[in-house]
Design a protein around this motif. Structure first.
Motif, PDB file in Angstrom:
ATOM      1  N   LEU A  69       0.831  -1.205   0.000  1.00 58.34           N
ATOM      2  CA  LEU A  69       0.000   0.000   0.000  1.00 58.34           C
ATOM      3  C   LEU A  69       0.868   1.258   0.000  1.00 58.34           C
ATOM      4  O   LEU A  69       1.990   1.247   0.507  1.00 58.34           O
ATOM      5  CB  LEU A  69      -0.904   0.014   1.230  1.00 58.34           C
ATOM      6  CG  LEU A  69      -1.963  -1.090   1.331  1.00 58.34           C
ATOM      7  CD1 LEU A  69      -2.681  -0.983   2.676  1.00 58.34           C
ATOM      8  CD2 LEU A  69      -2.961  -0.996   0.187  1.00 58.34           C
ATOM      9  N   PRO A  70       0.342   2.364  -0.553  1.00 57.48           N
ATOM     10  CA  PRO A  70       1.039   3.642  -0.407  1.00 57.48           C
ATOM     11  C   PRO A  70       1.155   4.024   1.065  1.00 57.48           C
ATOM     12  O   PRO A  70       0.352   3.581   1.894  1.00 57.48           O
ATOM     13  CB  PRO A  70       0.129   4.634  -1.166  1.00 57.48           C
ATOM     14  CG  PRO A  70      -0.714   3.789  -2.057  1.00 57.48           C
ATOM     15  CD  PRO A  70      -0.883   2.479  -1.358  1.00 57.48           C
ATOM     16  N   LEU A  75      -0.118   3.755   6.856  1.00 58.87           N
ATOM     17  CA  LEU A  75       0.154   4.266   8.202  1.00 58.87           C
ATOM     18  C   LEU A  75      -1.040   4.166   9.156  1.00 58.87           C
ATOM     19  O   LEU A  75      -0.850   3.749  10.318  1.00 58.87           O
ATOM     20  CB  LEU A  75       0.662   5.702   8.120  1.00 58.87           C
ATOM     21  CG  LEU A  75       2.121   5.860   7.660  1.00 58.87           C
ATOM     22  CD1 LEU A  75       2.521   7.323   7.646  1.00 58.87           C
ATOM     23  CD2 LEU A  75       3.064   5.056   8.564  1.00 58.87           C
ATOM     24  N   PRO A  76      -2.271   4.531   8.756  1.00 60.94           N
ATOM     25  CA  PRO A  76      -3.398   4.375   9.698  1.00 60.94           C
ATOM     26  C   PRO A  76      -3.589   2.931  10.144  1.00 60.94           C
ATOM     27  O   PRO A  76      -3.867   2.671  11.317  1.00 60.94           O
ATOM     28  CB  PRO A  76      -4.613   4.875   8.891  1.00 60.94           C
ATOM     29  CG  PRO A  76      -4.026   5.774   7.851  1.00 60.94           C
ATOM     30  CD  PRO A  76      -2.709   5.188   7.503  1.00 60.94           C
ATOM     31  N   LYS A  77      -3.443   1.993   9.217  1.00 61.25           N
ATOM     32  CA  LYS A  77      -3.579   0.574   9.573  1.00 61.25           C
ATOM     33  C   LYS A  77      -2.468   0.153  10.531  1.00 61.25           C
ATOM     34  O   LYS A  77      -2.693  -0.603  11.484  1.00 61.25           O
ATOM     35  CB  LYS A  77      -3.540  -0.286   8.303  1.00 61.25           C
ATOM     36  CG  LYS A  77      -4.678  -0.007   7.318  1.00 61.25           C
ATOM     37  CD  LYS A  77      -4.538  -0.863   6.068  1.00 61.25           C
ATOM     38  CE  LYS A  77      -5.618  -0.529   5.050  1.00 61.25           C
ATOM     39  NZ  LYS A  77      -6.956  -0.903   5.514  1.00 61.25           N
ATOM     40  N   TYR A 133      10.637  -1.804  10.156  1.00 64.26           N
ATOM     41  CA  TYR A 133      10.234  -2.958   9.340  1.00 64.26           C
ATOM     42  C   TYR A 133       9.499  -2.503   8.076  1.00 64.26           C
ATOM     43  O   TYR A 133       9.789  -2.966   6.971  1.00 64.26           O
ATOM     44  CB  TYR A 133       9.335  -3.892  10.156  1.00 64.26           C
ATOM     45  CG  TYR A 133       8.871  -5.100   9.385  1.00 64.26           C
ATOM     46  CD1 TYR A 133       9.716  -6.192   9.208  1.00 64.26           C
ATOM     47  CD2 TYR A 133       7.599  -5.147   8.818  1.00 64.26           C
ATOM     48  CE1 TYR A 133       9.299  -7.299   8.487  1.00 64.26           C
ATOM     49  CE2 TYR A 133       7.179  -6.245   8.096  1.00 64.26           C
ATOM     50  CZ  TYR A 133       8.031  -7.323   7.935  1.00 64.26           C
ATOM     51  OH  TYR A 133       7.618  -8.411   7.208  1.00 64.26           O
ATOM     52  N   TYR A 134       8.541  -1.574   8.253  1.00 64.97           N
ATOM     53  CA  TYR A 134       7.740  -1.144   7.108  1.00 64.97           C
ATOM     54  C   TYR A 134       8.584  -0.413   6.068  1.00 64.97           C
ATOM     55  O   TYR A 134       8.531  -0.728   4.873  1.00 64.97           O
ATOM     56  CB  TYR A 134       6.584  -0.250   7.564  1.00 64.97           C
ATOM     57  CG  TYR A 134       5.806   0.325   6.399  1.00 64.97           C
ATOM     58  CD1 TYR A 134       4.886  -0.450   5.711  1.00 64.97           C
ATOM     59  CD2 TYR A 134       6.004   1.641   5.973  1.00 64.97           C
ATOM     60  CE1 TYR A 134       4.179   0.057   4.635  1.00 64.97           C
ATOM     61  CE2 TYR A 134       5.311   2.149   4.904  1.00 64.97           C
ATOM     62  CZ  TYR A 134       4.396   1.357   4.231  1.00 64.97           C
ATOM     63  OH  TYR A 134       3.712   1.860   3.153  1.00 64.97           O
ATOM     64  N   ILE A 139      11.283   0.450   0.936  1.00 58.06           N
ATOM     65  CA  ILE A 139      12.450   0.789   0.106  1.00 58.06           C
ATOM     66  C   ILE A 139      12.821  -0.390  -0.801  1.00 58.06           C
ATOM     67  O   ILE A 139      13.159  -0.208  -1.974  1.00 58.06           O
ATOM     68  CB  ILE A 139      13.634   1.195   1.005  1.00 58.06           C
ATOM     69  CG1 ILE A 139      13.315   2.513   1.707  1.00 58.06           C
ATOM     70  CG2 ILE A 139      14.918   1.337   0.182  1.00 58.06           C
ATOM     71  CD1 ILE A 139      14.307   2.901   2.788  1.00 58.06           C
ATOM     72  N   GLU A 140      12.749  -1.624  -0.243  1.00 58.69           N
ATOM     73  CA  GLU A 140      13.053  -2.811  -1.041  1.00 58.69           C
ATOM     74  C   GLU A 140      12.089  -2.952  -2.212  1.00 58.69           C
ATOM     75  O   GLU A 140      12.495  -3.260  -3.337  1.00 58.69           O
ATOM     76  CB  GLU A 140      12.972  -4.062  -0.165  1.00 58.69           C
ATOM     77  CG  GLU A 140      14.222  -4.350   0.626  1.00 58.69           C
ATOM     78  CD  GLU A 140      15.388  -4.741  -0.272  1.00 58.69           C
ATOM     79  OE1 GLU A 140      15.314  -5.782  -0.936  1.00 58.69           O
ATOM     80  OE2 GLU A 140      16.371  -3.973  -0.323  1.00 58.69           O
ATOM     81  N   ASN A 141      10.775  -2.736  -1.951  1.00 59.76           N
ATOM     82  CA  ASN A 141       9.787  -2.828  -3.024  1.00 59.76           C
ATOM     83  C   ASN A 141      10.019  -1.761  -4.083  1.00 59.76           C
ATOM     84  O   ASN A 141       9.871  -2.015  -5.289  1.00 59.76           O
ATOM     85  CB  ASN A 141       8.370  -2.711  -2.459  1.00 59.76           C
ATOM     86  CG  ASN A 141       7.957  -3.934  -1.675  1.00 59.76           C
ATOM     87  OD1 ASN A 141       8.498  -5.026  -1.889  1.00 59.76           O
ATOM     88  ND2 ASN A 141       7.020  -3.783  -0.764  1.00 59.76           N
ATOM     89  N   SER A 142      10.388  -0.558  -3.633  1.00 58.01           N
ATOM     90  CA  SER A 142      10.675   0.514  -4.584  1.00 58.01           C
ATOM     91  C   SER A 142      11.872   0.162  -5.456  1.00 58.01           C
ATOM     92  O   SER A 142      11.879   0.408  -6.666  1.00 58.01           O
ATOM     93  CB  SER A 142      10.950   1.823  -3.835  1.00 58.01           C
ATOM     94  OG  SER A 142       9.820   2.233  -3.105  1.00 58.01           O
TER      95      SER A 142
END
Length: 350
Positions: A69-70, A75-77, A133-134, A139-142
């Motif tokens: 997710l963006p 962040l809210p989740k 962690y997030y 960064i890895e996904n990017s």
């Protein structure tokens, strides 16, 4: 997840929570507090509860797809998850402390105040854990998406050099690239698979000019990759059916011929139907011939006159390779179905 990454995760978990426990021991020493059995028990429970709850939280994050997710949606989740995990960590700690008789107070009010205080303390630890962690995975996904983009750009450059020689309609290539680009953010795993499928088709098209024939099985695999890419674009509008006699898989056919006919079925048939339709591929033996049929929902329109991509040369290619007995024809059947039929004589000397 790769084994090395999983090992690194557990190493970070154990060393991170262990380091916090060590800091607490050193802090107690500076206050001239003795290292009692209760303190050791408390530290063991602290490390165990921290590792357990954060690992569960990690699984929730992964399985719920929050990493994809963006940031503004994730962040809210994550904040709600952190709150629940902090409370869960406190309750687990309290349960073990009570079971091992390490508690110093048992009044109801004291329990509530301790729960709030411990939950707040947990937040000071778990919030940084969650952010690390997030954003590490973000960064890895990017980085992976950037690699996928570079691969796409490399494919485009290769196509610019090879399109003239290739037997593939360039419109399909650019449609496929647009479909993959849309998947890069939405479904990175499927995007990587699509890149592989497109690479297989491109590689086969470049090899086509070096080979006179290929096995039907090899050609069919390329067609399956092609249809998988087209299914991304058409979704439920494209239905696919295979009726294949396995004994025909080793029969020789001209390279890219089947792909060209299937591409023609998509371009002149399915793409012109509002509700889409079906492409059916049939391979069987008929008398002393290998019979190939590609049926698609639609109408002939201009395809009979050779306006379809590659249709004009298909019959000539067949006759040059297999003689006058080979045949190709295209016709309209059942009012709304077009059938392209190829007959290739079987080499009876084998």
């Amino acid at each position: 997840m790769p084994k090395n990454a999983n090992r690194y995760y557990w190493w970070c978990q154990i060393s991170g929570w262990g380091f916090l426990a060590l800091v607490m021991v050193l802090f107690s020493s500076t206050l001239d507090q003795k290292i009692t059995q209760k303190l050791v028990g408390f530290l063991v429970i602290f490390v165990f509860a921290g590792i357990l709850t954060t690992h569960i939280f990690r699984e929730v994050i992964r399985r719920s797809g929050w990493l994809l997710l963006p940031v503004e949606k994730a962040l809210p989740k994550l904040l709600i998850g952190v709150l629940l995990i902090c409370v869960a960590d406190s309750l687990i700690r309290f349960a073990f402390i009570e079971a091992l008789d390490l508690s110093t107070s048992k009044s109801k009010m004291d329990f509530i105040s301790r729960l709030l205080a411990t939950t707040f303390e947990n937040g000071l630890l778990i919030i940084p854990w969650t952010l690390i962690y997030y954003f590490y995975h973000y960064i890895e996904n990017s980085r992976r998406q950037q690699l996928d983009t570079l691969k796409l750009e490399a494919l485009v450059k290769e196509l610019e050099l090879k399109t003239i020689k290739a037997h593939i309609n360039p419109h399909f290539i650019f449609n496929a690239l647009n479909s993959i680009r849309a998947l890069v953010d939405e479904n990175p795993v499927r995007a990587r698979t699509a890149i592989t499928e497109l690479s297989n088709i491109l590689r086969s098209s470049m090899q086509a000019e070096k080979l006179e024939t290929v096995t039907f099985e090899k050609e069919l695999n390329i067609v399956k990759d092609y249809l998988a890419l087209e299914h991304i674009r058409f979704e439920d509008r494209l239905q696919i059916e295979y009726v294949i006699d396995e004994d025909t898989l080793d029969q020789p056919i001209p390279p890219m011929m089947l792909q060209t006919l299937v591409e023609n079925a998509i371009k002149h048939g399915i793409s012109k139907q509002i509700g889409g339709g079906k492409v059916k591929i049939v391979s069987d033996f008929k008398d002393n011939y290998h019979e190939l049929m590609i049926q698609n929902t639609g109408y002939l329109n201009g395809a009979r006159n050779g306006d379809g991509f590659g249709l004009a040369s298909t019959k000539n290619r067949l006759q040059i390779l297999f003689g006058q007995k080979a045949n190709f024809d295209i016709r309209e059947i059942d009012g709304n179905t077009v059938e392209a039929r190829v007959l290739i004589p079987i080499d009876m000397s084998k």
